[in-house]
Design a protein around this motif. Sequence first.
Motif, short mmCIF file in Angstrom:
data_model
loop_
_atom_site.label_atom_id
_atom_site.label_comp_id
_atom_site.label_asym_id
_atom_site.label_seq_id
_atom_site.Cartn_x
_atom_site.Cartn_y
_atom_site.Cartn_z
N PRO A 346 4.90 5.68 10.18
CA PRO A 346 5.75 5.54 9.00
C PRO A 346 5.40 6.56 7.92
O PRO A 346 6.24 6.91 7.11
CB PRO A 346 5.49 4.11 8.53
N CYS A 347 4.17 7.02 7.92
CA CYS A 347 3.71 7.95 6.90
C CYS A 347 2.44 8.61 7.40
O CYS A 347 1.89 8.18 8.40
CB CYS A 347 3.45 7.20 5.58
N PRO A 348 1.96 9.64 6.71
CA PRO A 348 0.83 10.40 7.27
C PRO A 348 -0.53 9.68 7.21
O PRO A 348 -1.46 10.10 7.89
CB PRO A 348 0.77 11.67 6.41
N CYS A 349 -0.69 8.62 6.44
CA CYS A 349 -2.03 8.07 6.21
C CYS A 349 -2.49 7.17 7.34
O CYS A 349 -3.65 6.77 7.37
CB CYS A 349 -2.10 7.31 4.89
N GLY A 350 -1.60 6.83 8.26
CA GLY A 350 -2.01 5.96 9.35
C GLY A 350 -1.88 4.48 9.02
O GLY A 350 -2.26 3.63 9.81
N GLY A 357 0.47 -1.12 1.61
CA GLY A 357 -0.34 -0.92 2.80
C GLY A 357 -0.51 0.54 3.14
O GLY A 357 -0.79 0.88 4.27
N CYS A 358 -0.35 1.41 2.17
CA CYS A 358 -0.30 2.83 2.43
C CYS A 358 -1.02 3.56 1.31
O CYS A 358 -0.96 3.18 0.16
CB CYS A 358 1.17 3.25 2.48
N ARG A 359 -1.75 4.62 1.70
CA ARG A 359 -2.52 5.35 0.70
C ARG A 359 -1.86 6.67 0.33
O ARG A 359 -2.43 7.47 -0.39
CB ARG A 359 -3.92 5.63 1.23
N CYS A 360 -0.64 6.90 0.87
CA CYS A 360 0.00 8.18 0.62
C CYS A 360 0.62 8.21 -0.78
O CYS A 360 1.03 7.19 -1.30
CB CYS A 360 1.13 8.41 1.61
N SER A 361 0.69 9.41 -1.31
CA SER A 361 1.47 9.57 -2.52
C SER A 361 2.95 9.56 -2.13
O SER A 361 3.32 9.86 -0.99
CB SER A 361 1.13 10.90 -3.20
ZN LIG Z 1 0.78 6.23 4.07
#
Ligand SMILES: [Zn+2]
Lengths: 508, 444
Positions: A346-350, A357-361
Amino acid sequence: MFAAVPSATLIGVDGLTVRVEVHVTTGLPQFSIVGLPDASCREAKDRVRAAFSSSGLAWPQKRVTVNLAPTGQRKIGSGLDLPIAVATLVAAGQLPAEAVTDCGFIGELGLDGSVRRVDGTVALAAAIGAGAVVVGRDAAAEAAVVGRPRVLAASSLRQVVAALRGDDGWSPVPALPAPSRPAGEGDLCDVRGQPLGRLALEVAAAGGHHLLLVGPPGAGKTMLARRLPGLLPDLGPDDAFEVTRIHSAAGLRLPAGVMVTRPPFRAPHHTASTVSLVGGGTARMRPGEISCAHRGVLFLDELAEFPADVLDTLRQPLEEGRVLVCRARAAVSFPARFLLVAATNPCPCGGDGSPGGCRCSEASRTRYAARVSGPLLDRFDLRVGVERPDVTDLIAPAGARPPGESTSTVAGRVARARQQAADRGVASNAEIPAARLDDLAPLSPSGRRLLEVRLRQGRLSARGLHRVRRVARTLADLQGGPGPIDEEAVHAALALRAEPFTFEVVAS
Amino acid sequence: MTASATGSGGWRLAQGAYAGALAALPGMGPATLCALLERGAPADIWDSVRRGEIVRPPARGSSGGAGPRLSWAAAAAGAPLERWWDAWQRRGIGVTWPADPRYPRRLLSDPEPPGVLFWRGDLGRLESRCVAVVGTRRCSPDGRASAYDLGRDLAGAGVCVVSGLALGIDGAAHLGALDAPGAPSGTGSTVGVAASGVDVAYPARHAALWERVAAAGAVVSETPPGRPAQAWRFPARNRVIAGLVDMVVVVESHVTGGSLITADKAIDRGVEVRVVPGPVHAPFAAGSNQLLYDGPGPVRDAADVLDALGLVDHRPRRSGRRRPAPVARPEQLRLDPARPAPPPSAGGPAPPQSCSDDPPSSPPPPSVGPELRSPRPLGRPDGPHGEVLEAVGWRPTSLGRIVERAGRPVGSVGRILEELAAQGLFTEDRGWWQRTAGGGGRRE
Ligand SMILES: [Zn+2]
C-alpha cells in the motif's frame, strides 16, 4: 548438381517455410550462404563442415552455394544446419535424391555431428509441408505434438545419412505421457483465512477480471496469486497448441506431456527488461513473458517497482490480446491474452496502509501511488486488500473453523460460471460491452438503488460503475441464482473494488 | 518415622500419593493444607486423619444449614488411594508440596502458598525467568494479537510464559509461546495454571491447547485431578500465577476482570505489574486502563517487557528517546479502593471472590459459598449485526479482516457495515472501519 529440401525458420512464434537450395559446381572450393541469413545462420558454414568431418563424410572440394528461399525474409537461428548438410550431400551425389523426397529437416548440428533441438520446434514442424520431418531425437516429442508431418528422429548426422540410405533405422519417437497437472501449484485449502483474497481469485478466474492485490509484505499476495491458475479450466485443444507453440519458441521447458494443457503462470521480476517482458530481441524476435502467459496468468509482484515505460507497454495487450513488437526491419505480433494479477504494497514503509499504521509522509505515499498510472489501475476490475493472517485464525481450535475450500471445489464453480458466460455469448464477463450490461447483467431494484447512492455520493465513477456491474454479474453467476443481480452481490462487487492506495490520487 | 501408613491394599505408597489425598479431603483449602503438611510427612498426617486424630476444622462464617458435613476420617477411610495414585501416574500427573524438592522455589516464600500442587509436564520450567501474560476472556482481536505476540516473543527470548489456559488473552499468550521461533526446544516454554484439575480441560474447547502446553512446559493446579473448578478456585488460581512469576503483564481486562486479581496479588507480593494500554472507550480495556492509571507502567510488546526485566533489549527503540522504566511500588498501590484487601494469609481457603471472567463449570459447594455473579449479558445486537459489530476493532480494521472475523459472506458484511455506520456505530476512512465511542458506550 542441385538439390533442395524443405525446412522452416521462426518469425516470432510462427514458423515460416524455407526451401534450402544447394548448388555444387566445379570451381575453387568455396562455401557461401545467401538469402538473408542472420549471424547464427551464417555460422552454419563452420558447424556443417565440422559435422561432416566428425561424421566421416567427405566435404565436396567444389564450389558450394546455399540459397535460402524466400530470399526476402531474414532466416534466423541454427535449425537450418541439418537441411543444409542434407541438401549438400544430395547435390554432391553422396545421397540419392529419392531418399529425401517429401521430407523436411530441422535441427542444429554440433561440431561432433550430433543433431540438436532448436527453439520453436513446434511451430517449425507445423510449417513443414512435406509428409515427414527429420529432427533431433531430443526434439522428436515436441515435433510430434503437431500431429503432422510424420516425425523421424535421429541423434546424429551419421544416423540421418544411414537412415536415408536405408542402412540404418530412425530412432523411436518417445511416447507422450498423459498430460498431468503440474505439481507445486499449491491448493487453495492451504490458504489460512483471507476470505476476501479467496473470493477475488474465484471471481477473477470465473469472469476473467484482472486482479490487484494490495497488502504489506508477508501478507501472502504471491501465495494467493500462484493459486489462480489452478482455478482455471484446462486449455482447449487450439489454445493448448498455441501456448505450446509459444513456449517452444521461447525455449521454455515443456511439461512431460509436451503439450501445455494447463493455463501457464508467469511471474517476471520488476528488474526484467522490456524485451524479456514484452518480446523482441536483437538475434531473433523472441516472445516475452506476457506472451508466455498467453491463456494463463501474468503475475506482476511489486507493481509499483516496474518502470513506467514497461507498464505502459501492457496497455495494448490488455486491450487487444496481442502485442506488436517493432524493430528497424520488421514488426512481429505475438499473442498475449492473459489474466493480469498484480500485487503491491500500500505504501513504501511496509506497513498495512491503515490510518495510523504507516510511517510514510503523505508526499512519499503520493509519489509511490503515482508510479502506477491511472489508466492501468483502471484495468483492474478487482482490487483487494490482503493482510497478514489474523491471530484469531491461528487460535481457533481445530475444527472450530472449517478448512478453506479446496482448489477443485472452487474450480468446479468457476467452470459452471464460465459456461454461463459462454451461454450469454461473451468470452468472459469482463468483456461484456457497456451497452449490453442492462441486457446481460440486469440489477434488482435494491441493487440498482445501492449503485445510485454510491454514484450520487461520488464514491463510484461512471467507468467504475461498469466494472462493478460486470463483477457483480460474475458473483451472481458463481452463486448460481436466477433472476436479476441482488443487492448483496452488488455490495460484494463494491467491496472487491477498493481504492488500491488509501488516498485520493486514483479518484482524480 | 516408623508409622506405616497403609492403604486398604496394605502396601505403602509414595509420599506424593498421601499429599494428593490430603488435598482431596472435603472442604480442604490451601492454608489448612499448608498448615497440615508442616506437621510432618504426608503419609503420617494421612494416618492421623484416618485415625481421627486430626479433624476437619469448623466451617468459617455462618453458612450453616447446608446439610451434613462429611468428616475427614470418614472421607479418608473411603478414599481409594492406590487407585488414585495409579491413575495419576498413568496420566503423568505429579504431586508436590512445600517439603518436596520439586516444589517451585518462588512459592516457598509466598504469603499464601499452595499446600499441594498437581502437575503434568516439566515443573522445572518454573525455575527459569517467568512472566505471566493475563487478561480477559472477552478480549478484542487487537488484544488477542498483543497477547499472542507477547507470548511468542517472550518465549522466543527464553522466558517461560505463564497464564491461566482460559479463552481470550490467556489462550493467545500460550499459543504465541508454543509458536515461538528459535526457542531452544523448538517450541517456547509455557506453563498453564489451571483452576480445575490438571486433567480436566476447561474450557473444553481448549483441550488440545492443554495437551500442547503440558507437552511444551507444564500444566499445574492446586485442584485434585478429575475435579472441575469451583468458583473460589479461579481467584485462588490467580494468586498462584502471581506467586510464580517475575512480572505480570495485563493485556486487556474489564473492570471486574479476574486478571485484576492477579495484578493485585502480584503487587501484594512485590511482583512487578505492567499493562498493555487499550483504547480508552473500550469496555474490554476499562479495567486494565484503570490499573495503568493507578500506577503500573505500560508495556507495548515483549521488548518492553524484557527491558523492564533488565534483560537485553532486543532491538533499537522505534524512536530515539528511552523511557525511564516506571516501577510499581507495592506499598503505594491500592488498585481498587472499593475492594477490601484480602486478609493476610490466615488459615482457611482463599476468600471467595467473584470473577466474572471465569465462570466455573459447576456450582460451588455450599460450604465455601462464593457469590458468583453470572456472566454479564453481552449488550450487542443479536444475529449477523452483532457478529459484524464484534468483528470491527477499535483500531482501523480492513474489510477483509472484518469478513474473516465475522465469518459471513462479503456482500452481507458490506450491507451490514453500511447499516451500522448509518446508526453511528462506525466510521469509515478510505476503506478502514473503526468503532466509534458512541457505539461502544451504547454497548455496555
Ligand atoms: Zn507507509
